[in-house]
Write an enzyme that holds these catalytic residues in place. Structure first.
Site, PDB file in Angstrom:
ATOM      1  N   GLY A 113       0.785  -1.228   0.000  1.00  0.00           N
ATOM      2  CA  GLY A 113       0.000   0.000   0.000  1.00  0.00           C
ATOM      3  C   GLY A 113       0.817   1.277   0.000  1.00  0.00           C
ATOM      4  N   GLY A 144       3.666  -3.193  -4.177  1.00  0.00           N
ATOM      5  CA  GLY A 144       3.313  -3.468  -5.566  1.00  0.00           C
ATOM      6  C   GLY A 144       3.442  -2.189  -6.359  1.00  0.00           C
ATOM      7  N   ARG A 145       2.473  -1.299  -6.142  1.00  0.00           N
ATOM      8  CA  ARG A 145       2.453   0.003  -6.817  1.00  0.00           C
ATOM      9  C   ARG A 145       3.805   0.711  -6.730  1.00  0.00           C
ATOM     10  NH1 ARG A 145      -2.189   2.922  -7.167  1.00  0.00           N
ATOM     11  NH2 ARG A 145      -3.041   1.721  -5.449  1.00  0.00           N
ATOM     12  N   TYR A 166     -11.544   5.036  -9.873  1.00  0.00           N
ATOM     13  CA  TYR A 166     -11.396   5.715  -8.591  1.00  0.00           C
ATOM     14  C   TYR A 166     -10.948   7.162  -8.690  1.00  0.00           C
ATOM     15  CZ  TYR A 166      -8.436   1.329  -8.215  1.00  0.00           C
ATOM     16  OH  TYR A 166      -7.773   0.161  -8.363  1.00  0.00           O
ATOM     17  N   CYS A 201     -16.028   4.491 -26.030  1.00  0.00           N
ATOM     18  CA  CYS A 201     -17.396   4.999 -26.127  1.00  0.00           C
ATOM     19  C   CYS A 201     -18.068   5.052 -24.763  1.00  0.00           C
ATOM     20  CB  CYS A 201     -18.190   4.130 -27.099  1.00  0.00           C
ATOM     21  SG  CYS A 201     -17.466   4.181 -28.732  1.00  0.00           S
ATOM     22  N   GLU A 202     -17.531   5.907 -23.918  1.00  0.00           N
ATOM     23  CA  GLU A 202     -18.064   6.160 -22.581  1.00  0.00           C
ATOM     24  C   GLU A 202     -17.730   7.612 -22.262  1.00  0.00           C
ATOM     25  OE1 GLU A 202     -19.469   3.930 -20.359  1.00  0.00           O
ATOM     26  OE2 GLU A 202     -19.280   2.263 -21.763  1.00  0.00           O
TER      27      GLU A 202
HETATM   28  C1  LIG Z   1      -2.759  -5.224  -3.371  1.00  0.00           C
HETATM   29  C2  LIG Z   1      -2.031  -5.835  -2.272  1.00  0.00           C
HETATM   30  C3  LIG Z   1      -0.711  -5.466  -1.998  1.00  0.00           C
HETATM   31  C4  LIG Z   1       0.014  -4.413  -2.775  1.00  0.00           C
HETATM   32  O1  LIG Z   1      -0.535  -3.159  -2.682  1.00  0.00           O
HETATM   33  P1  LIG Z   1       0.249  -1.945  -3.350  1.00  0.00           P
HETATM   34  O2  LIG Z   1      -0.565  -0.773  -3.068  1.00  0.00           O
HETATM   35  O3  LIG Z   1       0.339  -2.210  -4.796  1.00  0.00           O
HETATM   36  O4  LIG Z   1       1.575  -1.879  -2.688  1.00  0.00           O
HETATM   37  C5  LIG Z   1      -0.039  -6.107  -0.998  1.00  0.00           C
HETATM   38  N1  LIG Z   1      -0.631  -7.080  -0.272  1.00  0.00           N
HETATM   39  C6  LIG Z   1      -1.908  -7.472  -0.490  1.00  0.00           C
HETATM   40  C7  LIG Z   1      -2.489  -8.555   0.288  1.00  0.00           C
HETATM   41  C8  LIG Z   1      -2.634  -6.862  -1.496  1.00  0.00           C
HETATM   42  O5  LIG Z   1      -3.899  -7.247  -1.715  1.00  0.00           O
END
Ligand SMILES: *Cc1c(COP(=O)(O)O)cnc(C)c1O
Length: 437
Positions: free
Chosen positions: A253, A297-298, A339, A366-367
């Site tokens: 996150g 991730g992000r 979002y 087309c939205e």
């Molecule tokens: C989506 C997710 C992440 C990664 O979130 P990011 O915002 O991309 O860092 C990590 N752990 C779990 C369980 C997730 O569902």
């Protein structure tokens, strides 16, 4: 050369003597000439740099840290290979992500399988592949997996995902750790306690640790401290039930900069607050030093990716709005529609041009909601200009669709003046490949 919103572009972003944007030392106009438009460009230096930053900033503060790349941000075999080379494990959320991770060379023992409704087939596949940890999210899954492991005569390492009722103050659609969420066992309702005791009494499952994930993107540090503290404190009494906490995961996150005036804390700051809370509370509560498992991730892929689009039609409605239409849109990036995600943009063929008007960058789908950036300040753009949208590496390609049957863009990885295709452009034949006439 620097430009106004460089902080949200990859670390190699620059401009050349033609006033064109360069990424990884390559003029992006050359990339589009060769690979077409729209195009997703990933900067290898930014990607590898983020992997190393996470490992360094966390292990220097909490030695026993495991960094997992949360694949759902975007994964294909090339990305899986890169993060594996950098020493990251992977967080996966479907059988498909397990398959891609393994194809990319990830060791199955370094995979953590998340998700609120893994199918029986996915659980069988994970057991077949010897996925390292299955993160149990429901009583249904607890029973199903317990039975499957028992039938095979194996003991599966598992974690439990708990929901701590901590609000990280992000978008409601991306908030996961509150009471009203489909994810995890709620502490508040007593489900968490029941789940911990049930797993501990299931001989075919070994409860290695506890996981939570608050949501994304989280721009504040405090929710991590509050949640780590709350869950560790909550877990202490379960030691007498046999809980041996060997791993602890506060999920992912971690935010990235989408807008130049809303930059996130650096990785060191997230690491500091998590490591400090972990060390203090684990020591106070007698938990020793469990492995800290973090799941960015992000923050690994987001900044590394830049989307390139070509300007087509321009519709000016005097005193109302000026729509600048691009050749991509919600098919390759659903985030603004889903979002209200906001983005910066840059005229890649006139980097130093000064913003003089407010326009809306629209997609070609087309939205009416297919707008990539609403009311942003831009120089006067013309048809044929190339627009670069930074911070496009995460959750855009991975959520891409073929809505309106627009083929999905190609992706290239750039580094030191070289580009390699990591996904070719989809063709009309690809669009029909699964169909039976
Ligand atoms: C989506 C997710 C992440 C990664 O979130 P990011 O915002 O991309 O860092 C990590 N752990 C779990 C369980 C997730 O569902």
């Amino acid at each position: 050369m620097t430009f106004a919103n460089q902080a949200v572009f990859p670390i190699t972003a620059d401009s050349n003597d033609k006033d064109h944007l360069t990424l990884g030392g390559i003029d992006v106009l050359d990339l589009v000439a060769e690979y077409g438009s729209p195009l997703y460009v990933y900067d290898e230096k930014t990607l590898r740099g983020m992997c190393r930053t996470f490992i360094d900033e966390f292990t220097s503060r909490y030695r026993n840290t495991k960094v997992l790349y949360a694949s759902k941000a975007f994964v294909n075999p090339a990305i899986a290979r890169l993060v594996t080379e950098e020493g990251l494990g992977m967080d996966v959320v479907s059988g498909g992500e397990v398959a891609v991770a393994v194809t990319g060379g990830a060791d199955a023992s370094n995979l953590y399988f998340h998700g609120n409704n893994k199918t029986p087939e996915e659980l069988d596949y994970s057991l077949d592949e010897h996925v390292g940890r299955i993160v149990i999210d429901s009583f249904h899954e607890l029973n199903l997996l317990g039975q499957k492991a028992k039938d095979r005569g194996v003991v599966q390492d598992v974690m439990l995902r708990l929901s701590p009722s901590v609000d990280p103050h992000t978008h409601v659609m991306t908030t996961t750790g509150i009471l009203d969420s489909k994810f995890g066992f709620s502490i508040e309702t007593g489900d968490a306690a029941r789940a911990i005791r049930e797993v501990l009494q299931t001989p075919s499952l070994d409860l290695v640790g506890i996981h939570f994930h608050l949501g994304s993107p989280i721009f504040e540090l405090e929710p991590y401290a509050i949640a780590v503290d709350a869950i560790l404190t909550y877990l202490e009494p379960f030691k007498s039930d046999g809980l041996n906490l060997r791993e602890f995961s506060p999920g992912g996150g971690f935010a990235i900069g989408y807008l130049r005036d809303r930059l996130p804390p650096d990785v060191a700051s997230y690491a500091e607050v998590i490591a400090t809370t972990m060390k203090t509370r684990c020591s106070d509560l007698g938990f020793g030093e469990p492995t800290l498992v973090v799941e960015p991730g992000r923050s690994i892929v987001g900044r590394a990716g830049v989307a390139l689009y070509t300007v087509g039609a321009i519709k000016d409605i005097p005193t109302v709005r000026k729509y600048v239409s691009l050749d991509g849109g919600m098919g390759d990036n659903i985030r603004p529609a889903l979002y209200d995600a906001a983005y910066e943009a840059l005229v890649a063929n006139r980097v130093s041009a000064v913003s003089t008007e407010t326009v809306t960058l629209a997609g070609k789908y087309c939205e009416s909601g297919d707008l990539l950036a609403k009311d942003i300040d831009m120089p006067v753009v013309e048809s044929g200009d190339l627009i670069a949208m930074p911070a496009s590496g995460a959750y855009s390609p991975s959520m891409a669709s073929v809505y309106n049957l627009n083929p999905r863009p190609a992706m290239v990885m750039v580094n030191e003046g070289k580009a390699k295709v990591i996904r070719r452009r989809e063709t009309f034949a690809d669009l029909m490949a699964l169909d039976v006439a």
